[in-house]
Design an enzyme around this catalytic site. Structure first.
Site, PDB file in Angstrom:
ATOM      1  N   MET A  53     -55.835 121.084  45.610  1.00  0.00           N
ATOM      2  CA  MET A  53     -54.364 121.438  46.150  1.00  0.00           C
ATOM      3  C   MET A  53     -53.892 122.643  46.984  1.00  0.00           C
ATOM      4  O   MET A  53     -53.266 122.790  47.732  1.00  0.00           O
ATOM      5  CB  MET A  53     -53.333 121.011  44.989  1.00  0.00           C
ATOM      6  CG  MET A  53     -53.398 119.740  44.266  1.00  0.00           C
ATOM      7  SD  MET A  53     -53.512 118.343  45.437  1.00  0.00           S
ATOM      8  CE  MET A  53     -54.441 117.149  44.692  1.00  0.00           C
ATOM      9  N   CYS A 107     -51.280 115.116  48.605  1.00  0.00           N
ATOM     10  CA  CYS A 107     -52.226 115.807  47.705  1.00  0.00           C
ATOM     11  C   CYS A 107     -53.681 115.665  48.457  1.00  0.00           C
ATOM     12  O   CYS A 107     -54.403 116.764  48.273  1.00  0.00           O
ATOM     13  CB  CYS A 107     -52.474 115.339  46.355  1.00  0.00           C
ATOM     14  SG  CYS A 107     -53.328 113.922  46.404  1.00  0.00           S
ATOM     15  N   MET A 108     -53.931 115.072  49.187  1.00  0.00           N
ATOM     16  CA  MET A 108     -55.247 114.955  49.646  1.00  0.00           C
ATOM     17  C   MET A 108     -55.263 114.957  51.444  1.00  0.00           C
ATOM     18  O   MET A 108     -56.315 114.923  51.814  1.00  0.00           O
ATOM     19  CB  MET A 108     -55.838 113.701  49.268  1.00  0.00           C
ATOM     20  CG  MET A 108     -56.538 113.717  48.057  1.00  0.00           C
ATOM     21  SD  MET A 108     -57.491 115.291  47.734  1.00  0.00           S
ATOM     22  CE  MET A 108     -58.757 115.113  48.790  1.00  0.00           C
ATOM     23  N   GLY A 125     -57.111 114.622  43.182  1.00  0.00           N
ATOM     24  CA  GLY A 125     -56.066 114.675  41.989  1.00  0.00           C
ATOM     25  C   GLY A 125     -55.810 113.461  41.272  1.00  0.00           C
ATOM     26  O   GLY A 125     -55.358 113.366  40.386  1.00  0.00           O
ATOM     27  N   GLN A 126     -55.942 112.367  42.059  1.00  0.00           N
ATOM     28  CA  GLN A 126     -55.465 110.956  41.622  1.00  0.00           C
ATOM     29  C   GLN A 126     -56.829 110.109  41.546  1.00  0.00           C
ATOM     30  O   GLN A 126     -57.864 110.374  42.170  1.00  0.00           O
ATOM     31  CB  GLN A 126     -54.610 110.526  42.328  1.00  0.00           C
ATOM     32  CG  GLN A 126     -53.122 111.070  42.680  1.00  0.00           C
ATOM     33  CD  GLN A 126     -52.165 110.363  43.278  1.00  0.00           C
ATOM     34  OE1 GLN A 126     -51.657 109.863  42.800  1.00  0.00           O
ATOM     35  NE2 GLN A 126     -52.345 110.664  44.830  1.00  0.00           N
ATOM     36  N   LYS A 184     -56.805 115.002  27.636  1.00  0.00           N
ATOM     37  CA  LYS A 184     -56.085 113.846  28.393  1.00  0.00           C
ATOM     38  C   LYS A 184     -56.858 112.490  28.147  1.00  0.00           C
ATOM     39  O   LYS A 184     -56.290 111.595  27.802  1.00  0.00           O
ATOM     40  CB  LYS A 184     -55.646 114.320  29.824  1.00  0.00           C
ATOM     41  CG  LYS A 184     -54.747 115.157  29.974  1.00  0.00           C
ATOM     42  CD  LYS A 184     -53.985 115.099  31.388  1.00  0.00           C
ATOM     43  CE  LYS A 184     -54.957 115.839  32.352  1.00  0.00           C
ATOM     44  NZ  LYS A 184     -55.622 117.121  32.255  1.00  0.00           N
TER      45      LYS A 184
END
Lengths: 76, 813
Positions: free
Chosen positions: B356, B180-181, B393-394, B95
């Site tokens: 997650m 997510c967190m 995740g971000q 990616k």
């Protein structure tokens, strides 16, 4: 590529691969061999894929990365 | 094509071939994943006439890899792994290698669009768009909500936070990081009294054992995972233990795979603690000096709980024998004893890694605190390689959400709205009148969207929502309830700023075209407390503009309309920026926005907030020079700035008192100690039954990031992984007469989704379970998932709900 025996014993398949201009050979470990296929069209891509799959001793092909030279935008 | 572009194309092809060979080689030698070695230093990269390279962190996950971005003729034409970056040392995943292409999808949004009564979208001018938004807020400021993101840059999130809490006295601001967190945050707070990991990525380089708790870093954080598998290729021994509900690419590299039942992580952690106590192998000295015991009071669950004695802890943990844990978790007694023995061994260094799997959990806070507890009880804490470490995740879930505090209950720098002293400090830093900040927490994400999609006359008291930098129309759980119901509510107004059309813009009343990544200045904070800065390198397309500018322009329009909240104590605009001569720079006019570095102004203002919780940041200019710095960053006697790798450990943390080995200086018990929690196991809120017999788990794949709105515009990634799918176990598929590639309906009590079947695919789910990635907007699996959430963190459980799989032909009949 995964073979049914150690790569060094699969001489026929490896020699055939070596003779294919679209294919570069990479690292070897046990039954596994890394290769890169560089073709000019999807059709040729498919032909190489089929040919490689049918080589003696080959049990599996897994794709690690796909890239396209013409990096055109493509919407889903 | 110019000569330089021809050269570039040739070089690019060679680079791609080398990259592909490296990726394939990594699979062969490490059993690992496609991580791409950018084997050219910056100096070696092609530099055709007019081409320049500059640093930026990758736009995708929370790892924080740095890339070198090649710009020619105002366009990003190449990217390469940044060898000067400590995080990725020149590596990129597939990616990251393609990150530059995300700017150039052909359907970029380029002009503001207003929904008409017939449902069509009409282009409008920015001035009109800003006026429409400002009027709706002016008319009803308390029913306005701002929904943001862990993809917000730090200045974007800070501006939104100040606008809402300091300007509108409105706390209805929350980010998608709630999805997510949030459980990681409450897990850290409940244990250490302060958020974010004590360790850092160096743990991955030094651990003897890596335990992945329901975590698949081989696909989700491939560059980090390669730091571990690369050690093997150098002849080092590192044991990987994968605890999960399905086999993944991480499992392929693991020495041990411990397949647990859904929700099994809670009893596993309890079982390890049981064995540490029973065997007498816990670290008595560490626990005596540095830990307390804790549990929820009988009156209900709270973030900080109540103290319990060690005897009480022993009594409660005694219930979790290996036999009982085996029944609850699906692991064998031997596997549980193996983990107990491992943590009881002082001679190995153990790093736990999660993301997650542990966070998206109705017992999310519980399992986070339990895993911290396992490390604290065993003394596997605070030494390089010996640490519990959560991943994000971000790209700025830590920096923008957790540090800036863009959550419904929070204020910048670890402050909370419910604390009068914290509100007062904030009001001081913002120079706004005392009492301006509202003391009542706003709506968390699930509640916010619930209130937005409930009709106003039935109590749905959010009527206008502004969504920036995220895609809730795809990511919210139970979409039919929390998002799709908006469609028929005429008085609800959804404003969405984004770069591409998404399922969220489909229901938007006003769409704002946004600048992205290197089309604007930015700062992110990654998983290891590292703050990273970049500059704008190219112009955004058409009329796309910066999200920070949008917030400031709306604020200024409200200021012009006489909204008192947009004035500070001196009557000045709350976002006022002065030039060297003391003249205000009109940053609300986009053509003047880059007359000054707004990011720098906002960051320097925000820096004031960072010392209370010892998350000290260096001045902006230090980040310009660096490939990121891990906080706390403190100034040395020689004027240089020193980052911190290991928090709470005396050998590295500048805030640990001299001579102390450890100091949990933000302890919730004010005694410098961390908290070891006990939680009883509770079953999941929904279990498979006769009607819905399968466990459904959702997640991600290597090729796509988040909702795929960027990666699906990249031809190589889209062709490599063109569609969402459902992974099924071979035996389950046989029993249902389902064939490879056949389309099926996955459905739950909440909704359904049509997907092709991948039998024993990349991940191999055990019988009775299915897995669906959520990246594909044409297949919205979140119509199916559950909105039940952790009572403390409010984070929903996307990892388990009851579902069934039907052949399409049967579903149609």
């Amino acid at each position: 590529m995964t073979f049914d025996s150690p790569v060094e014993q699969c001489t026929e398949a490896v020699e055939t691969l070596r003779a294919m201009p679209e294919v570069d050979l990479g690292q070897v470990r046990d039954n596994k061999l890394a290769i890169v296929v560089d073709t000019v069209s999807k059709t040729q891509d498919r032909n190489v894929w089929d040919a490689v799959q049918q080589l003696p001793n080959v049990t599996d092909l897994a794709i690690a990365m796909v890239a396209f030279d013409e990096d055109k935008d493509e919407n889903p | 094509m110019s000569q330089s572009m021809q050269t570039l194309s040739h070089d690019r092809r060679q680079l791609l071939k080398a990259s592909a060979l490296a990726a394939a080689g990594s699979l062969v030698t490490g059993g690992s994943l496609p991580v791409v070695q950018a084997d050219q230093a910056v100096d070696d990269l092609p530099t055709g006439e007019g081409m320049s390279w500059n640093k930026a962190p990758c736009r995708f996950c929370g790892t924080g890899c740095h890339v070198q971005v090649g710009v020619e003729d105002g366009r990003v034409v190449a990217v390469a792994g940044d060898k000067a970056a400590d995080v990725n040392k020149g590596l990129l995943c597939v990616k990251g290698y393609h990150v530059g292409g995300i700017l150039y999808g052909k359907d970029r949004l380029t002009e503001p669009l207003l929904r008409q009564e017939d449902g069509s979208l009409k282009p409008i001018e920015w001035d009109e768009a800003i006026k429409i938004i400002a009027k709706r807020i002016f008319d009803s400021p308390e029913t306005f909500a701002f929904y943001g993101s862990g993809q917000w840059t730090i200045p974007e999130g800070y501006a939104a936070q100040k606008f809402m809490k300091g300007g509108l006295s409105n706390n209805h601001i929350d980010p998608n990081a709630r999805l997510c967190m949030a459980s990681a945050v409450t897990g850290f707070l409940g244990t250490y009294g302060v958020d974010e990991p004590a360790g850092c990525y160096q743990d991955l380089d030094e651990c003897d054992v890596l335990i992945t708790w329901g975590n698949n870093p081989a696909e989700m954080h491939p560059v980090l995972f390669s730091r571990v598998t690369d050690r093997r290729s150098r002849g080092e021994n590192v044991r990987i233990i994968d605890i999960g509900t399905r086999r993944t690419r991480t499992t392929d590299a693991a020495n041990d795979y411990l397949e647990m039942d859904s929700h099994g992580d809670v009893p596993i952690a309890l079982g390890i603690m049981h064995l540490l106590i029973e065997n007498g192998t816990y670290d008595k000295s560490f626990v005596e000096k540095h830990c307390n015991f804790r549990a929820h009071p009988e009156s209900g669950k709270t973030l900080f709980g109540e103290a319990i004695s060690e005897d009480e802890f022993r009594k409660r943990i005694a219930e979790y024998t290996p036999e009982r844990v085996s029944e609850l978790s699906g692991l064998s007694v031997e596997q549980i004893r193996m983990l107990g023995d491992l943590f009881g061994d002082d001679d190995v260094k153990i790093t736990s890694l999660w993301c997650m799997g542990m966070n998206q959990h109705t017992m999310g806070t519980a399992i986070n605190t339990l895993v911290h507890g396992v490390h604290l009880l065993s003394g596997h804490f605070g030494k390089p390689g010996d640490s519990p470490t959560s991943l994000t995740g971000q790209p700025s879930a830590c920096g923008t959400v957790r540090e800036v505090g863009t959550l419904a209950h929070a204020l910048p720098g670890g402050r909370i709205v419910a604390n009068p002293e914290h509100r007062q400090q904030c009001e001081g830093f913002w120079n706004i009148p005392e009492g301006r900040i509202n003391a009542t927490p706003g709506y968390h994400t699930v509640k916010m969207f619930d209130q937005f999609t409930i009709p106003t006359d039935e109590g749905g008291d959010i009527t206008t929502m502004f969504v920036q930098v995220t895609n809730p129309g795809q990511t919210l759980p139970n979409l039919n309830k929390l998002f799709n119901d908006k469609k028929n509510l005429a008085d609800k107004f959804l404003i969405v700023s984004d770069v591409y059309p998404t399922p969220t813009t489909e229901l938007a009343d006003l769409i704002l075209p946004a600048a992205m990544w290197v089309e604007k200045n930015g700062i992110y904070g990654n998983s290891e407390r590292r703050t990273q800065q970049w500059f704008k390198m190219v112009d955004p397309p058409g009329d796309a503009r910066d999200d920070t500018w949008m917030t400031i322009a709306i604020a200024h329009k409200l200021f012009e309309m006489g909204h008192e909240g947009m004035k500070d104590k001196d009557g000045e605009f709350i976002f006022a920026v002065k030039d060297e001569s003391g003249e205000e720079v009109p940053i609300w006019e986009f053509d003047r926005y880059y007359d000054t570095n707004v990011d720098k102004h906002l960051f320097e203002e925000y820096r004031q907030f960072t010392t209370m919780k010892h998350k000290n940041l260096a001045p902006y200019d230090e980040y310009v020079k660096a490939r990121g710095l891990r906080w706390p960053v403190v100034e040395q006697e020689d004027g240089s700035w020193r980052e911190t790798k290991f928090r709470f450990s005396g050998f590295d943390d500048p805030f640990v008192a001299e001579g102390e080995e450890f100091d949990f200086y933000h302890s919730s018990t004010k005694d410098g100690r961390a908290q070891i929690w006990f939680h009883d196991y509770e079953p999941p809120p929904e279990m498979p039954d006769d009607e819905y017999p399968m466990w459904l788990c959702t997640g991600r794949v290597l090729e796509h990031w988040h909702t795929g709105s960027m990666t699906r515009r990249l031809a190589p990634l889209n062709r490599a992984m063109p569609t969402g799918y459902v992974e099924m176990n071979m035996e389950d598929a046989k029993a249902a007469n389902i064939r490879q590639g056949e389309k099926v309906i996955v459905e739950s009590r909440r909704g359904s989704c049509e997907l092709p079947v991948w039998i024993d695919g990349r991940g191999r789910p055990p019988r009775g379970t299915i897995f669906v990635p959520f990246f594909d907007e044409t297949k919205l699996i979140n119509n199916v998932t559950l909105d039940e959430h952790c009572p403390i963190s409010k984070q929903p459980d996307y990892k388990k709900c009851a579902a069934r799989v039907k052949k399409l032909s049967e579903a149609e009949s």
